[in-house]
Design an enzyme around this catalytic site. Sequence first.
Site, PDB file in Angstrom:
ATOM      1  N   HIS A   3      13.366  13.691  12.303  1.00  0.00           N
ATOM      2  CA  HIS A   3      12.367  13.677  13.036  1.00  0.00           C
ATOM      3  C   HIS A   3      11.480  12.644  12.701  1.00  0.00           C
ATOM      4  CE1 HIS A   3      10.259  16.134   9.627  1.00  0.00           C
ATOM      5  NE2 HIS A   3      10.083  15.104   9.415  1.00  0.00           N
ATOM      6  N   HIS A   4      11.962  11.724  11.855  1.00  0.00           N
ATOM      7  CA  HIS A   4      11.248  10.364  11.498  1.00  0.00           C
ATOM      8  C   HIS A   4      11.782   9.465  12.554  1.00  0.00           C
ATOM      9  CE1 HIS A   4       9.025  11.709   8.162  1.00  0.00           C
ATOM     10  NE2 HIS A   4       9.937  12.466   7.795  1.00  0.00           N
ATOM     11  N   ARG A  52       0.772   1.328  15.133  1.00  0.00           N
ATOM     12  CA  ARG A  52       0.692   1.068  13.699  1.00  0.00           C
ATOM     13  C   ARG A  52       0.858  -0.271  13.161  1.00  0.00           C
ATOM     14  NH1 ARG A  52       4.686   5.143  10.765  1.00  0.00           N
ATOM     15  NH2 ARG A  52       3.796   4.281   9.004  1.00  0.00           N
ATOM     16  N   SER A  59      -2.810  26.089  -6.174  1.00  0.00           N
ATOM     17  CA  SER A  59      -2.583  27.689  -6.739  1.00  0.00           C
ATOM     18  C   SER A  59      -3.229  28.027  -7.873  1.00  0.00           C
ATOM     19  CB  SER A  59      -1.254  28.128  -6.703  1.00  0.00           C
ATOM     20  OG  SER A  59      -0.506  27.699  -5.410  1.00  0.00           O
ATOM     21  N   SER A  94      13.776   6.327 -13.231  1.00  0.00           N
ATOM     22  CA  SER A  94      12.775   6.885 -13.921  1.00  0.00           C
ATOM     23  C   SER A  94      12.505   8.454 -13.376  1.00  0.00           C
ATOM     24  CB  SER A  94      11.285   6.243 -13.828  1.00  0.00           C
ATOM     25  OG  SER A  94      10.162   6.959 -14.110  1.00  0.00           O
ATOM     26  N   SER A  95      12.528   8.584 -12.212  1.00  0.00           N
ATOM     27  CA  SER A  95      12.300   9.812 -11.492  1.00  0.00           C
ATOM     28  C   SER A  95      13.475  10.746 -11.815  1.00  0.00           C
ATOM     29  CB  SER A  95      12.158   9.861  -9.922  1.00  0.00           C
ATOM     30  OG  SER A  95      10.939   9.103  -9.528  1.00  0.00           O
ATOM     31  N   HIS A 133      12.132  12.253   3.552  1.00  0.00           N
ATOM     32  CA  HIS A 133      11.600  13.337   3.902  1.00  0.00           C
ATOM     33  C   HIS A 133      11.236  14.307   2.970  1.00  0.00           C
ATOM     34  CE1 HIS A 133       9.272  15.900   6.583  1.00  0.00           C
ATOM     35  NE2 HIS A 133       9.850  16.982   5.967  1.00  0.00           N
ATOM     36  N   TRP A 138       7.064   0.258   4.088  1.00  0.00           N
ATOM     37  CA  TRP A 138       7.603   1.051   3.041  1.00  0.00           C
ATOM     38  C   TRP A 138       9.034   1.708   3.539  1.00  0.00           C
ATOM     39  CZ3 TRP A 138       8.434   6.413   1.221  1.00  0.00           C
ATOM     40  CH2 TRP A 138       8.492   7.191   1.864  1.00  0.00           C
ATOM     41  N   THR A 172       4.852  27.216   5.240  1.00  0.00           N
ATOM     42  CA  THR A 172       3.466  26.523   5.148  1.00  0.00           C
ATOM     43  C   THR A 172       2.338  27.376   5.507  1.00  0.00           C
ATOM     44  OG1 THR A 172       4.574  24.431   5.820  1.00  0.00           O
ATOM     45  CG2 THR A 172       2.151  24.332   5.381  1.00  0.00           C
ATOM     46  N   HIS A 179       0.749  -1.214   0.056  1.00  0.00           N
ATOM     47  CA  HIS A 179       0.054   0.053  -0.055  1.00  0.00           C
ATOM     48  C   HIS A 179       0.939   1.082   0.024  1.00  0.00           C
ATOM     49  CE1 HIS A 179      -3.234   2.795   1.135  1.00  0.00           C
ATOM     50  NE2 HIS A 179      -2.373   3.315   2.042  1.00  0.00           N
ATOM     51  N   ASP A 199       6.975  20.604 -26.951  1.00  0.00           N
ATOM     52  CA  ASP A 199       7.129  19.545 -26.176  1.00  0.00           C
ATOM     53  C   ASP A 199       8.192  19.627 -24.923  1.00  0.00           C
ATOM     54  OD1 ASP A 199       7.307  16.438 -25.448  1.00  0.00           O
ATOM     55  OD2 ASP A 199       6.398  16.353 -27.285  1.00  0.00           O
ATOM     56  N   GLU A 217      10.955  13.389  -0.079  1.00  0.00           N
ATOM     57  CA  GLU A 217       9.877  12.674  -0.804  1.00  0.00           C
ATOM     58  C   GLU A 217       8.801  13.094  -0.548  1.00  0.00           C
ATOM     59  OE1 GLU A 217       9.961  10.638  -3.408  1.00  0.00           O
ATOM     60  OE2 GLU A 217       7.764  10.107  -3.260  1.00  0.00           O
ATOM     61  N   LYS A 220       1.556  29.786   2.763  1.00  0.00           N
ATOM     62  CA  LYS A 220       0.873  29.406   1.564  1.00  0.00           C
ATOM     63  C   LYS A 220      -0.550  29.500   1.871  1.00  0.00           C
ATOM     64  CE  LYS A 220       2.407  27.011  -1.606  1.00  0.00           C
ATOM     65  NZ  LYS A 220       3.076  27.912  -2.224  1.00  0.00           N
ATOM     66  N   TYR A 277       7.701  16.151   0.393  1.00  0.00           N
ATOM     67  CA  TYR A 277       7.686  17.437  -0.211  1.00  0.00           C
ATOM     68  C   TYR A 277       7.595  17.111  -1.778  1.00  0.00           C
ATOM     69  CZ  TYR A 277       8.387  19.253   4.143  1.00  0.00           C
ATOM     70  OH  TYR A 277       8.114  19.410   5.538  1.00  0.00           O
TER      71      TYR A 277
END
Lengths: 532, 290
Positions: free
Chosen positions: A303-304, A451, A269, A170-171, A254, A140, A329, A75, A105, A256, A332, A258
């Site tokens: 912080h994780h 969890r 926006s 790919s990324s 982290h 994950w 944040t 998941h 293009d 990731e 925004k 964002y």
Amino acid sequence: MSDITHDHHDHRPSGWKRWAYSTNHKDIGTMYLVLSMVAAIIGGAASILMRAELHEPGIQFITDPQFYNVLVTAHGFIMVFFVVMPALIGGFGNWFIPLMIGTPDMAFPRMNNVSFWLVAAALILLVIAGFIDGGAGTGWTVYPPLSSADYHPGMAVDFGILALHLAGASSILGAINFITTIINMRAPGMTFHRMPLFIWAMLLTAFLLLLAIPVLAGALTMLLTDRNFGTAFFAPDGGGDPVLWQHLFWFFGHPEVYIMILPAFGIISEIVSTFSKKPIFGYLGMAYAMTSIGVVGFVVWAHHMYTMGFNVETRAYFTLATMVIAVPTGIKIFSWLATMWGGSIKFDTPMLYSMGFIFLFVVGGVTGVTLANAGVDMAFHDTYFVVAHFHYVLSISALFSMYAGFYYWLGKMSGKRYPEWLGRLQFWVTFVGVNLLFFPQHFAGMAGMPRRIIDYPDAYAGWNMVSSWGAYVSAVGGILFFVVLYKTLTSNVKADANEWGVGATTLEWTVDSPAPFHTHEVTPNVAPEPAE
Amino acid sequence: MKKNSNLLSKIYQKFSSLVSLSVASICLLWTQVSHAAEPTPWQWYFQSPATPVMEQIIEFHNLMFFVEVGIVLLVLGLMVYIVVKFNSKANPEPTKTTHNTALEVLWTVIPIVILIVFAVPSMKLLFFMEKAQNPEMTLKVTGNQWYWSYQYPDNGNFEFDSNIIPDEDIKPGQRRLLEVDNQVVLPVNTEIKVLLTARDVMHNWAVPAFGIKMDTIPGRINETWVKVTKIGTYYGQCSELCGVAHSRMPIAVKVVSKEDFKKWLKKAKSEFASSDDNEVLKLAQFKKSK
């Protein structure tokens, strides 16, 4: 969507070659969106299976707990790498970067094709990882030693690693393509400070990808050699350290988050500005808020890992650095509200989803401020509170931006107008569903529920039942989405070139709907208007 | 005297859990009334704290909680106002405002101030939690797939395993997925240093009422501390995905008076072999003497 370019006389391959060999940014974008929908069905099915299992205390139907852990893992991976990223970056990015900056293009069309097929192959590998040799039940985050050969023998984790390697390659290719395109191929007059915010978001996202993915690739390679070639980067009995993996993983992990939410910022926006019939409020503030979120996002990874046991000064630093992110944040959020303020707003489905996004993002954002504090995090780490937090701030926020963008641009992509009432119904079902699904998880988490458990103490039954019902409602929302899609593609209601009116000022609304196979063959000029 | 206060606290517990059940769900209740050391049905807030650390966690959390609820309500309120006032019917002509420097400075500065207000107690709490001032004893916790081992290094160094009581052996009144065969026993009002490690994969030793949550990592020894101020039994669960039976390695801590702890130590020392002793040698001697 095979009739996208029905009435145009462009030279293009037909049949399967059009798609397999495609170098056209719109076709590749469409393929990314289709891939994302396929992956969403798989990832969504995994969520429903998990929520059904958790509906009541005790084991319901998943008799093998390893399979539950595989679902948790699949998941997460599928939603992050094969639903959100392909849709927001591959899908909308490919479709609308060239259209919005006024270029025919992408800079490297053939590399674009490679990017897509790599991620398609990666999805297949990842699905295999779920079914081979008992599956990868590591979460994950793939923390060793659980992900090492001792505790996950068999090829499942190796397949997962290879899947991520391909998705990562790919990324990186996609990121290079996006950066090159945006920096070099903007229409005359479109300076950096006049780019649409969606383009800003995609540019920043591409930079984050370029810097973060190689770290993941390095870590994955080390894990691969640990598993197969006797190295001991993460194995304590060989002098390695499991914590090294955590640092490397979250240094990627982290940014990731964002990578997933910046494109969402961009889409929201555009939509808020279009539907308020006003230019975005505080444009420069918005652009540089995103930039600072991207930069600071690289220095908050630990912080994780607050419960991992590193020294208190380090935790103090990561607490303070993480809290800093709340400031851009907040800018925004309030700028979006200020854009709406004084507007003349029509609450069509994209706008409903955008407002839904803002609400969900604020709820998830404030719990993020709580979790940023290493001290308080002792009570929350690895509980359902965290699950609720990141699904609010990241997962369903990203989902809402995907839905928003899809409704917003569906006319441009397909040439057809979606049925508005059905879109709004789909929004409300989804909005009620996801809140019912994730809000009670705050409560279960505060009460202490961990969890990633297949079975929980009976006291947590109540909130879990509510949460499961929320999942079923959200799934109905997902099915409704496909109904809307089917109705739109089979309808006769044509979408105008600019279906949203005076508020829609970006360049994609200057080309026909559906966008012809080749667009902006004559470069548009967006030289500055006289000063206001 | 002690017994008396025990009884009182029990009555208070009974009473307060009743109160919390009825009151907690109705009104917004942040000062915990209940002394339950385990989750209760429909509980939506923290378990009642049993250590100074957890008390301070809750206190600091509540400060943030109020402000954060305020922020969400503010944004929600503004959105409702926008929907009412600035829909295309109510406001056909949009304004042209795209800048307001004062406003932009304000919504940058106010969050910074709020964060500073948060940061100060946050740092205080963090450094308070870090180390015991004068630890009086040590507990060593080892995570295994899928049970906990507890060792008392400065009380005879005996060690025992703590396994889950499987569902089929749960007696009425026992808590499914939380009860273990051997509870770890600790004295009340004692600063205890806790050392944590793991034998196979990572686990996490977590007891919500204590405000403790610490990874046990093979090859590393982590340190934390606990000072439980209330006698009772406290429950927690492994909080780091550790494989197939991750949901089935609970933590149950029995906190007793200092006297009872001494009595228990005596009993435990004879019951659980000290890990200092060479078991193989003992067995050999045993066979010889036979």
